[in-house]
Design a protein around this motif. Sequence first.
Motif, PDB file in Angstrom:
ATOM      1  N   THR A 123       0.860  -1.185   0.000  1.00 20.97           N
ATOM      2  CA  THR A 123       0.000   0.000   0.000  1.00 20.97           C
ATOM      3  C   THR A 123       0.896   1.235   0.000  1.00 20.97           C
ATOM      4  N   GLY A 205     -14.760  -5.976   1.020  1.00 24.14           N
ATOM      5  CA  GLY A 205     -14.189  -4.849   1.731  1.00 24.14           C
ATOM      6  C   GLY A 205     -14.798  -3.524   1.321  1.00 24.14           C
ATOM      7  N   TYR A 208     -12.274   0.464   3.398  1.00 27.93           N
ATOM      8  CA  TYR A 208     -10.926   0.956   3.089  1.00 27.93           C
ATOM      9  C   TYR A 208     -10.905   2.486   3.141  1.00 27.93           C
ATOM     10  N   THR A 210     -10.658   4.941   1.253  1.00 30.10           N
ATOM     11  CA  THR A 210     -10.816   5.450  -0.112  1.00 30.10           C
ATOM     12  C   THR A 210     -12.133   6.232  -0.171  1.00 30.10           C
ATOM     13  N   CYS A 215     -11.737  -0.898  -2.562  1.00 24.96           N
ATOM     14  CA  CYS A 215     -10.377  -0.852  -3.111  1.00 24.96           C
ATOM     15  C   CYS A 215     -10.335  -0.038  -4.408  1.00 24.96           C
ATOM     16  N   ARG A 278     -13.152  -7.833   3.983  1.00 23.61           N
ATOM     17  CA  ARG A 278     -11.930  -7.721   3.183  1.00 23.61           C
ATOM     18  C   ARG A 278     -11.288  -9.084   2.956  1.00 23.61           C
ATOM     19  N   ALA A 284      -5.366  -0.997  -0.057  1.00 18.81           N
ATOM     20  CA  ALA A 284      -6.520  -0.131  -0.290  1.00 18.81           C
ATOM     21  C   ALA A 284      -6.489   0.520  -1.667  1.00 18.81           C
TER      22      ALA A 284
END
Length: 320
Positions: A123, A205, A208, A210, A215, A278, A284
Amino acid sequence: MSWLVTGGAGYIGSHVVRSLEQASMNPVIVDSMSSGVRGFVANELPFYSVNVLDTEKLTEIMKRHDITGVIHLAGYKYAGESVKNPLLTFEQNVTGTANLLRAMENARVQNIVFSSSAAVYGTPSVELVTENTGTFPESPYGQSKLIGEWLIRDQAVATGLKHTSLRYFNVVGSGSEELYDASPHNLFPLVFKALNESKTPKIFGTDYDTADGTCVRDYVHVADLALAHVEAAKKLEAGTKLEPVYNLGSGDGVSVREIMDAVAKVTGIQFTAIEEARRPGDPARIVADGQLAARDLDWQMRHSLEEMVQSAHRASQSRA
């Protein structure tokens, strides 16, 4: 003179083989058939059901066909699953690469294009990954790909091997309707399999860090990817010095939820994805800068996201 393609009956490998054919570079295919599809490879092409762990057979094949170089795509390619199967991952991806390099040395083959992965970055702390971004893989898969790069570089120091490693992440789409992604773990085939079976696709997931909690990935079309491999092979064969690694990325990130929206638009099937926990080993966000590859390997994003989804959908329909 011919180019050996390991994993040449796989989803990416079969596209590379076809691009080599179009470039008159005489592909020879090796595949263990653990996940390959024999029908992806034309019957008239030299094909061997051999695992890259088998140094003796690889050496024999290389000598028999006067191999110029190797495009090495064979391996265990599932980041999430590699967390559950680290020994298998390292055996296939690290020991397999070492044994292939030994066979190349035995047969005096001096060119290799290695299929690496953006998973080597883990990441990243930057929005856009360059080739100089630090490598901190978060799964045995990512670790094994990074070790593969190291093995190749060290062998180059020892023997003068000419090489480059191509790092990419989410490869999607299809260059031909009969070539589909058969992975039981990749997003696109999972989504289309669910829709083809009148089931609801899943998102793994949604918490995250974001914009929408899912993702973010850098999606590239498999046909564009194949062309970059062939260009790298051409350059190595011509004696052109290449960088040790290249990112094959678009520079734009797309979230899993945005992919679901694009799939609904292309297929005309409206759905609300089921939200699951996840998967281990999934970072992420990772988006790559492809400028270096554009400079040296004629790397281009020739397909839009919608075209990627459309081509993948057509291929999934032909499979169904």
